[in-house]
Scaffold this motif. Structure first.
Motif, PDB file in Angstrom:
ATOM      1  N   ASP A  95       9.603 -52.962 164.804  1.00 48.71           N
ATOM      2  CA  ASP A  95       9.204 -52.567 166.155  1.00 48.71           C
ATOM      3  C   ASP A  95       8.563 -53.737 166.893  1.00 48.71           C
ATOM      4  O   ASP A  95       8.852 -53.981 168.072  1.00 48.71           O
ATOM      5  CB  ASP A  95       8.228 -51.381 166.114  1.00 48.71           C
ATOM      6  N   LEU A  96       7.688 -54.457 166.202  1.00 43.46           N
ATOM      7  CA  LEU A  96       7.036 -55.622 166.802  1.00 43.46           C
ATOM      8  C   LEU A  96       8.064 -56.679 167.178  1.00 43.46           C
ATOM      9  O   LEU A  96       8.030 -57.235 168.281  1.00 43.46           O
ATOM     10  CB  LEU A  96       5.996 -56.196 165.841  1.00 43.46           C
ATOM     11  N   PHE A  97       9.011 -56.945 166.284  1.00 45.35           N
ATOM     12  CA  PHE A  97      10.061 -57.926 166.552  1.00 45.35           C
ATOM     13  C   PHE A  97      10.897 -57.492 167.755  1.00 45.35           C
ATOM     14  O   PHE A  97      11.194 -58.295 168.638  1.00 45.35           O
ATOM     15  CB  PHE A  97      10.948 -58.096 165.314  1.00 45.35           C
ATOM     16  N   GLN A  98      11.267 -56.213 167.787  1.00 43.53           N
ATOM     17  CA  GLN A  98      12.073 -55.697 168.894  1.00 43.53           C
ATOM     18  C   GLN A  98      11.332 -55.861 170.220  1.00 43.53           C
ATOM     19  O   GLN A  98      11.919 -56.278 171.215  1.00 43.53           O
ATOM     20  CB  GLN A  98      12.417 -54.228 168.662  1.00 43.53           C
ATOM     21  N   ASN A  99      10.043 -55.554 170.236  1.00 42.59           N
ATOM     22  CA  ASN A  99       9.257 -55.706 171.465  1.00 42.59           C
ATOM     23  C   ASN A  99       9.193 -57.169 171.903  1.00 42.59           C
ATOM     24  O   ASN A  99       9.267 -57.460 173.103  1.00 42.59           O
ATOM     25  CB  ASN A  99       7.845 -55.144 171.283  1.00 42.59           C
TER      26      ASN A  99
END
Length: 111
Positions: A95-99
């Motif tokens: 999720d952090l990477f996607q954001n």
């Protein structure tokens, strides 16, 4: 390593996948139907698993075989390398990477 299996880097990559999934050596070994000692030897680059064992390890780690073996392959599919690498991340890390990617794309679109 040229023209051969780089078992040390495969073991390191495997250890990274296992720890990213918060699995102990015992838990991972049980899921792969191998001994904890054998898993430790693979992770430390001391043993080369049979193909059947490699498949179980890759499936348990949630990654492809070419991800684990990429340091030994002469041609790496660099377009899919990021996708394979994402498989090693926890859901929170994904999720952090996607954001981060979304923010990067938005910033690039503003240029």
């Amino acid at each position: 390593m040229e023209n051969g299996l780089n078992i040390a880097l495969m073991g390191k990559r495997l250890r990274t996948c296992r720890t990213a999934r918060n699995l102990t050596m015992t838990e991972f070994a049980e899921r792969c139907n191998i001994s904890e000692r054998y898993l430790a030897d693979i992770e430390h680059g001391l043993k080369v698993p049979k193909l059947e064992t490699c498949v179980r390890i890759a499936n348990t780690a949630g990654v492809s075989m070419d991800y684990l073996l990429q340091d030994s392959l002469t041609k790496i599919d660099k377009e899919n390398l990021i996708l394979f690498s994402l498989d090693t991340l926890s859901p929170k890390q994904k999720d952090l990477f996607q954001n981060c990617i979304i923010q990067l794309v938005e910033s690039l679109n503003e240029l």
